[in-house]
Scaffold this motif. Structure first.
Motif, mmCIF file in Angstrom:
data_model
loop_
_atom_site.group_PDB
_atom_site.id
_atom_site.type_symbol
_atom_site.label_atom_id
_atom_site.label_comp_id
_atom_site.label_asym_id
_atom_site.label_seq_id
_atom_site.Cartn_x
_atom_site.Cartn_y
_atom_site.Cartn_z
ATOM 1 N N ARG A 71 0.822 -1.203 0.000
ATOM 2 C CA ARG A 71 0.000 0.000 0.000
ATOM 3 C C ARG A 71 0.866 1.267 0.000
ATOM 4 N NH1 ARG A 71 -5.368 1.097 2.291
ATOM 5 N NH2 ARG A 71 -5.484 3.277 2.982
ATOM 6 N N VAL A 72 2.015 1.190 0.668
ATOM 7 C CA VAL A 72 2.865 2.363 0.875
ATOM 8 C C VAL A 72 3.823 2.612 -0.284
ATOM 9 C CG1 VAL A 72 4.697 3.318 2.341
ATOM 10 C CG2 VAL A 72 2.735 2.176 3.382
ATOM 11 N N LEU A 73 4.470 1.581 -0.781
ATOM 12 C CA LEU A 73 5.591 1.751 -1.703
ATOM 13 C C LEU A 73 5.258 2.482 -3.005
ATOM 14 C CD1 LEU A 73 7.612 -1.556 -1.213
ATOM 15 C CD2 LEU A 73 7.945 0.698 -0.169
ATOM 16 N N PRO A 74 4.028 2.398 -3.553
ATOM 17 C CA PRO A 74 3.728 3.210 -4.735
ATOM 18 C C PRO A 74 3.845 4.713 -4.497
ATOM 19 C CG PRO A 74 2.139 1.429 -4.549
ATOM 20 C CD PRO A 74 2.937 1.430 -3.273
ATOM 21 N N GLN A 75 3.852 5.138 -3.240
ATOM 22 C CA GLN A 75 3.980 6.560 -2.906
ATOM 23 C C GLN A 75 5.410 6.933 -2.510
ATOM 24 O OE1 GLN A 75 0.493 7.935 -0.371
ATOM 25 N NE2 GLN A 75 0.337 5.717 -0.127
ATOM 26 N N VAL A 76 6.338 5.972 -2.616
ATOM 27 C CA VAL A 76 7.722 6.170 -2.191
ATOM 28 C C VAL A 76 8.646 5.949 -3.383
ATOM 29 C CG1 VAL A 76 9.558 5.401 -0.643
ATOM 30 C CG2 VAL A 76 7.181 5.383 0.138
ATOM 31 N N GLY A 77 9.529 6.916 -3.635
ATOM 32 C CA GLY A 77 10.577 6.736 -4.621
ATOM 33 C C GLY A 77 11.866 6.388 -3.920
ATOM 34 N N SER A 78 12.630 5.458 -4.467
ATOM 35 C CA SER A 78 13.840 5.026 -3.762
ATOM 36 C C SER A 78 14.964 4.693 -4.730
ATOM 37 C CB SER A 78 13.544 3.806 -2.880
ATOM 38 O OG SER A 78 13.173 2.696 -3.677
ATOM 39 N N ARG A 110 2.295 7.858 -19.968
ATOM 40 C CA ARG A 110 3.518 7.282 -19.414
ATOM 41 C C ARG A 110 4.747 7.825 -20.139
ATOM 42 N NH1 ARG A 110 0.549 2.357 -19.571
ATOM 43 N NH2 ARG A 110 1.948 1.499 -21.151
ATOM 44 N N ARG A 111 4.656 7.974 -21.472
ATOM 45 C CA ARG A 111 5.784 8.534 -22.229
ATOM 46 C C ARG A 111 6.073 9.970 -21.798
ATOM 47 N NH1 ARG A 111 3.740 5.817 -27.049
ATOM 48 N NH2 ARG A 111 2.671 7.745 -27.601
ATOM 49 N N ALA A 112 5.012 10.735 -21.587
ATOM 50 C CA ALA A 112 5.188 12.126 -21.163
ATOM 51 C C ALA A 112 5.854 12.189 -19.790
ATOM 52 C CB ALA A 112 3.840 12.839 -21.133
ATOM 53 N N ARG A 113 5.481 11.280 -18.904
ATOM 54 C CA ARG A 113 6.059 11.256 -17.567
ATOM 55 C C ARG A 113 7.543 10.882 -17.636
ATOM 56 N NH1 ARG A 113 2.056 8.983 -15.032
ATOM 57 N NH2 ARG A 113 2.691 6.834 -15.353
ATOM 58 N N ILE A 114 7.887 9.947 -18.491
ATOM 59 C CA ILE A 114 9.293 9.554 -18.653
ATOM 60 C C ILE A 114 10.117 10.737 -19.140
ATOM 61 C CG2 ILE A 114 10.857 8.152 -20.060
ATOM 62 C CD1 ILE A 114 8.721 5.902 -19.847
ATOM 63 N N GLU A 115 9.609 11.462 -20.129
ATOM 64 C CA GLU A 115 10.338 12.627 -20.627
ATOM 65 C C GLU A 115 10.479 13.692 -19.537
ATOM 66 O OE1 GLU A 115 11.986 12.629 -23.435
ATOM 67 O OE2 GLU A 115 11.181 10.594 -23.697
ATOM 68 N N GLU A 116 9.468 13.825 -18.712
ATOM 69 C CA GLU A 116 9.516 14.818 -17.630
ATOM 70 C C GLU A 116 10.620 14.495 -16.631
ATOM 71 O OE1 GLU A 116 6.717 16.580 -13.978
ATOM 72 O OE2 GLU A 116 5.909 15.078 -15.381
ATOM 73 N N VAL A 117 10.710 13.228 -16.207
ATOM 74 C CA VAL A 117 11.722 12.887 -15.204
ATOM 75 C C VAL A 117 13.123 12.904 -15.809
ATOM 76 C CG1 VAL A 117 10.122 11.609 -13.741
ATOM 77 C CG2 VAL A 117 11.427 10.366 -15.483
ATOM 78 N N LEU A 118 13.253 12.537 -17.085
ATOM 79 C CA LEU A 118 14.564 12.631 -17.732
ATOM 80 C C LEU A 118 15.027 14.081 -17.795
ATOM 81 C CD1 LEU A 118 14.205 10.059 -20.667
ATOM 82 C CD2 LEU A 118 15.655 9.844 -18.637
ATOM 83 N N GLU A 119 14.102 14.996 -18.055
ATOM 84 C CA GLU A 119 14.431 16.421 -18.044
ATOM 85 C C GLU A 119 14.866 16.856 -16.650
ATOM 86 O OE1 GLU A 119 14.958 20.294 -19.276
ATOM 87 O OE2 GLU A 119 14.315 18.679 -20.619
ATOM 88 N N GLN A 120 14.176 16.383 -15.625
ATOM 89 C CA GLN A 120 14.486 16.768 -14.244
ATOM 90 C C GLN A 120 15.898 16.369 -13.843
ATOM 91 O OE1 GLN A 120 10.829 14.952 -12.429
ATOM 92 N NE2 GLN A 120 10.813 16.831 -11.222
ATOM 93 N N ALA A 147 13.181 6.787 -9.603
ATOM 94 C CA ALA A 147 12.596 7.059 -8.293
ATOM 95 C C ALA A 147 11.528 8.148 -8.348
ATOM 96 C CB ALA A 147 13.692 7.457 -7.307
ATOM 97 N N LEU A 148 11.596 8.994 -9.376
ATOM 98 C CA LEU A 148 10.657 10.119 -9.486
ATOM 99 C C LEU A 148 9.438 9.818 -10.355
ATOM 100 C CD1 LEU A 148 13.209 13.049 -10.013
ATOM 101 C CD2 LEU A 148 12.109 12.330 -7.891
ATOM 102 N N LEU A 149 9.395 8.651 -10.983
ATOM 103 C CA LEU A 149 8.341 8.361 -11.952
ATOM 104 C C LEU A 149 6.935 8.516 -11.382
ATOM 105 C CD1 LEU A 149 9.696 5.303 -13.966
ATOM 106 C CD2 LEU A 149 8.961 7.492 -14.903
ATOM 107 N N ARG A 150 6.717 8.089 -10.159
ATOM 108 C CA ARG A 150 5.363 8.093 -9.580
ATOM 109 C C ARG A 150 5.055 9.369 -8.803
ATOM 110 N NH1 ARG A 150 3.729 2.648 -9.537
ATOM 111 N NH2 ARG A 150 4.512 1.781 -11.498
ATOM 112 N N LYS A 151 5.875 10.422 -8.969
ATOM 113 C CA LYS A 151 5.698 11.671 -8.214
ATOM 114 C C LYS A 151 5.531 11.365 -6.716
ATOM 115 C CE LYS A 151 3.657 14.208 -12.074
ATOM 116 N NZ LYS A 151 4.866 14.987 -12.357
#
Length: 304
Positions: A71-78, A110-120, A147-151
Motif C-alpha cells: 500500500r505504501v511503496l507506490p507513494q515512495v521513490g527510492s 507514461r511517455r510524457a512522464r518519462i520525458e519529464e523525469v529525464l528532463e528533471q 525514483a521520481l516516476l510516480r511523483k
C-alpha cells in the motif's frame, strides 16, 4: 512520514541495527549519516520492506512496514545501493518497463512522464544507447529518474550523488531542494558531509547500529561561544584582547565572545581594521566526529 520504535536487526550474534527510534517529519530534508558499517543501508532497506527487522516497529506514511508495504511503496521513490537496470536496454526502455508495472495510465501519459523525469535529472537528450554503455554518473541520474516516476510523497535515497561530477552534484542538490519545496519529503544517506550541510534541514547520526544523535541541523551547528576575526591588525587585537584570545592562526583570531556585531563595533571604534568577523559554529564534520567512534572498517593491531 517515517517513524521507527526500538528497530533492531540481528544477523546471528551481530547486531546491525540496535533499538533505533527514528523520526522523520513531513517536509523534512533528512540526512542520515554514519561511518562505514554503521547500519545505515540495513536500516534503509528495512524502511522499504526489503529486509525484515528482528524486532521493533516501522511506520512509513502512517502504515506499518512490512505488512502494509504494498500500500505504501507506490507513494515512495527510492534508490538504494546503486541504480538497477537491464544493461542491454536503453534508459527510456528501462523507465518504460518500470512505469508500466501496475500503472493504469495511457501509453501517451507514461511517455510524457518519462520525458519529464529525464528532463528533471539532466538526461533529456538521452539517445538509444544501452545502459551498459552509460557512465556511472549517467546510471545514477537514470536511477533517480526511476525514483521520481510516480511523483512520490517520500524519496528515500542512498548516496544519490555517487558518480556525479561537481556540477552534477550541484544540479542534484538543486533538484532535491525544489522537489522538497513542492511537497516531497526527502530522506537520504550520504558520506558527503558538505552536501548534507548544504541540503538537509534535519540530521540523524548512526554509529555501530545505534542512533547516537538526531536533531535539526541548525541546532547541531550552534555557536561555540567564540568569534572568528580576521584583520591586518591582528597583533594589536591579540594584545588588546589577550584575556579573551583562545586561539590564533596567522591573522585569524579566535576570541571568546558571544556577539560578533558587538565585538566588531568595539574593535572598529578602537580604530582597528576588520577584514571579516563571524560567530564560530561547529561544522557538521565536527558534530559527526564527536558523536561517533573510530571507523568500523579499521583493523588496528598491537603496536608492540
Amino acid at each position: 512520514m517515517i517513524t521507527t520504535r526500538a528497530l533492531t536487526k540481528r544477523y546471528g550474534s551481530i547486531v546491525a541495527v540496535n533499538a533505533v527510534d527514528l523520526q522523520v517529519a513531513e517536509g523534512d530534508r533528512y540526512g542520515f549519516l554514519g561511518p562505514n558499517g554503521s547500519g545505515k543501508t540495513t536500516l534503509v532497506r528495512m524502511l522499504l520492506g526489503l529486509v525484515y527487522p528482528t524486532s521493533g516497529e516501522i511506520t512509513v506514511l502512517g502504515e506499518k512496514i512490512p505488512s502494509r508495504a504494498a500500500r505504501v511503496l507506490p507513494q515512495v521513490g527510492s534508490l538504494i545501493e546503486g541504480p538497477a537496470a537491464y544493461p542491454y536496454l536503453s534508459g527510456r526502455r528501462n523507465l518504460a518497463l518500470m512505469d508500466a508495472a501496475g500503472s493504469r495510465d495511457s501509453r501517451k501519459a507514461r511517455r510524457a512522464r518519462i520525458e519529464e523525469v529525464l528532463e528533471q535529472v539532466g538526461l533529456a537528450g538521452l539517445d538509444a544507447r544501452p545502459v551498459k554503455a552509460y557512465s556511472l554518473g549517467m546510471r545514477q541520474r537514470l536511477g533517480i529518474a526511476g525514483a521520481l516516476l510516480r511523483k512520490p510523497r517520500l524519496l528515500i535515497l542512498d548516496e544519490p550523488t555517487n558518480g556525479l561530477d561537481p556540477q552534477g552534484i550541484h544540479e542534484m542538490r538543486d533538484l532535491l531542494i525544489a522537489l522538497n519545496q513542492a511537497g516531497t519529503t526527502v530522506f537520504l544517506s550520504s558520506h558527503l558531509l558538505s552536501e548534507i550541510e548544504q541540503l538537509c534541514t534535519r540530521v540523524g547520526i548512526v554509529d555501530r547500529g545505534n542512533l547516537v544523535l538526531e536533531d535539526d541541523l541548525t541546532a547541531l551547528r550552534a555557536p561555540t561561544g567564540r568569534v572568528v576575526v580576521e584583520s591586518p591588525d591582528s597583533d594589536k587585537i591579540a594584545e588588546l584582547l589577550n584575556g579573551q584570545l583562545s586561539d590564533r592562526a596567522g591573522d585569524q583570531l579566535f576570541i571568546k565572545h558571544t556577539d560578533a556585531a558587538e565585538l566588531n563595533a568595539w574593535l572598529v571604534g578602537e580604530g582597528l581594521r576588520i577584514s571579516s568577523i563571524t560567530a564560530e559554529r561547529l561544522s557538521l564534520e565536527q558534530v559527526v566526529l564527536a558523536a561517533t567512534g573510530p571507523g568500523a572498517d579499521r583493523i588496528d593491531g598491537d603496536a608492540s
